[in-house]
Design an enzyme around this catalytic site. Structure first.
Site: not given
Ligand code: EPU
Length: 419
Positions: A22-23, A117, A122, A306, A398
């Site tokens: 998915k991701n 979610c 975030r 995850d 999803r």
């Molecule tokens: N963060 C910041 N600033 C940013 C971006 C992130 O402070 O600009 C912080 C976040 O608050 C968090 C950490 O950095 O504490 C990691 O966030 P990340 O950006 O890695 O997460 P994401 O890209 O929003 C993706 C996956 C999530 C998964 C996380 C961590 C997708 C669409 N989503 O989210 O997947 O938990 O990486 O591996 O790729 C899921 O699949 O259930 C899911 C939530």
């Protein structure tokens, strides 16, 4: 409204085939916007986030032909807009990749602030920092993000936090930029590497994805005219691995990359589970009650957030006191409220949850508060005494393809019922 009804205490046995990640899919689909041509994508998971993304791409001018339920051909020669349908993009998190991709292609992007979610705060400050460093002006107002650049120029960007989304979004924005972009302290998840591999197959020049430094040499154009197959879903594979232990079963997991599952294999073995890993498949089986463990979620190659809720179900039934420290998402313990309804003895204090293992969970009506919480509750229902009803299935749909079908083939007594 739909619900899943599970009759528990059924050990899962047999084989399951893992779908595409998915991701990775939700980054590769917007990445096609950078291609001035056609491409074919294979091993797409058949999930609602993918369908939503295809609808968005079509509204932007893409022509999509479904060659099979898991394979599409996209023609992006006539992208007509840099404004993503704002009501749709607000529905899910991964819509933020449209900013990097549209900025890269059109030098302009307008996208609704992404939803998804509810895992607590975030922020996307690291994404914005990256776009601005490349020369874009970014404005966030009235629920929208607008980014615009006269020209994007490669530069060095240090990520203050390890972020999957920011790493991939900066990659998208810099592929067609002038000069070289360096991303220092990037995320190393398999889907980061998969996006880089996809873009390189289409004509980009990205080196180092999966290591501590990613170097993107800007190219003039991505011509495409190639076929790419999405990597298997590491989290879906991990979910079934933990399902084997939670249900006291024996599952062979096919079409996975066992290298991506090392942290999960190590934890399953530590608590007394059995794993036989063999390249693109592995067998996981239960032989004795799991023992307590301490876990801290971390960016890859650490234990993934995850899979934290699914591991929580196993530890809720393990012998002794286990501790999980969640270091990525502040609200990822919501599932513990639901497990408590099933008799679990869990105390949450901030980022830490303490699990006093009990002999067995008991079925109850519960809510899937987010995608992985939903998966965890399926594992809980299968392992519990009695009947469990799970509501809010939209979260689960999803990210997991044919979830009840896959569990039913392994012997689970699980039905989807419309009320
Ligand atoms: N963060 C910041 N600033 C940013 C971006 C992130 O402070 O600009 C912080 C976040 O608050 C968090 C950490 O950095 O504490 C990691 O966030 P990340 O950006 O890695 O997460 P994401 O890209 O929003 C993706 C996956 C999530 C998964 C996380 C961590 C997708 C669409 N989503 O989210 O997947 O938990 O990486 O591996 O790729 C899921 O699949 O259930 C899911 C939530």
């Amino acid at each position: 409204m739909e619900k899943l009804v599970i009759t528990g205490k059924t050990p899962l046995n047999g084989e399951v085939v893992i779908s595409g990640a998915k991701n990775a899919a939700v980054a590769i689909l917007p990445a096609t916007l950078l291609i001035n041509g056609c491409c074919t994508i294979e091993n797409l998971p058949n999930i609602s986030d993918v369908k939503l993304y295809c609808e968005i791409l079509e509204k932007l001018g893409a022509k999509i032909e479904w060659l099979s339920p898991h394979e599409i051909k996209i023609d992006n020669r006539n992208i007509t807009s840099h404004i993503a349908p704002l009501d749709t993009t607000r529905k899910f998190r991964a819509s933020y990749y449209l900013i990097g991709a549209l900025l890269g292609r059109c030098k302009e992007a307008e996208v609704g602030i992404p939803g998804g979610c509810n895992l607590g705060n975030r922020p996307i400050d690291q994404h914005i920092k990256g776009f601005e460093a490349l020369g874009a002006n970014v404005e966030v107002s009235q629920g929208n993000i607008k980014a615009k650049a006269k020209k994007l120029t490669g530069t060095s960007i240090y990520m203050d936090v390890v972020s999957v989304g920011a790493t991939m979004n900066i990659m998208l924005a810099s592929v067609l930029a002038e000069g070289t972009t360096i991303i220092d302290n990037p995320a190393k998840e398999p889907h980061v590497v998969d996006l880089a591999n996809f873009l390189n197959t289409m004509g980009a020049d990205i080196r180092g994805a999966g290591t501590d430094i990613i170097k993107i040499n800007g190219v003039k154009e991505l011509k495409g005219n190639a076929t790419y197959s999405i990597v298997p879903d590491q989290i879906e594979a991990g979910t079934f691995m933990l399902a084997a232990i939670a249900s006291k079963g024996d599952i062979t997991i096919k079409n996975c990359i066992t290298k991506h599952l090392e942290s999960i294999i190590a934890k399953i073995e530590e608590i007394g589970g059995n794993v036989d890993a063999n390249g693109d498949h592995l067998r996981v089986w239960y032989s004795k009650r799991p023992t307590k463990a301490n876990i801290k979620t971390l960016p890859y190659p650490g234990f993934p957030t995850d899979l934290q809720p699914q591991m929580g179900v196993v530890l809720a039934g393990a012998s002794g006191t286990s501790i999980i420290n969640e270091s990525i998402w502040e609200s990822r313990f919501q599932y513990t409220d639901e497990l408590r309804k099933m008799g679990a003895n869990i105390t949450v204090q901030g980022k830490t949850a303490i699990f006093e293992g009990i002999e067995s969970l008991s079925g109850a009506p519960v809510n899937a508060t987010d995608l992985r919480a939903g998966a965890a509750l399926i594992l809980a229902g299968i392992s519990a005494k009695g009947i469990t009803e799970i509501y809010n299935l939209n979260h689960i749909d999803r990210g997991y393809e044919n979830i009840e079908e896959k569990f039913r083939k392994l012997g689970a007594k699980i039905e989807r019922i419309s009320e």
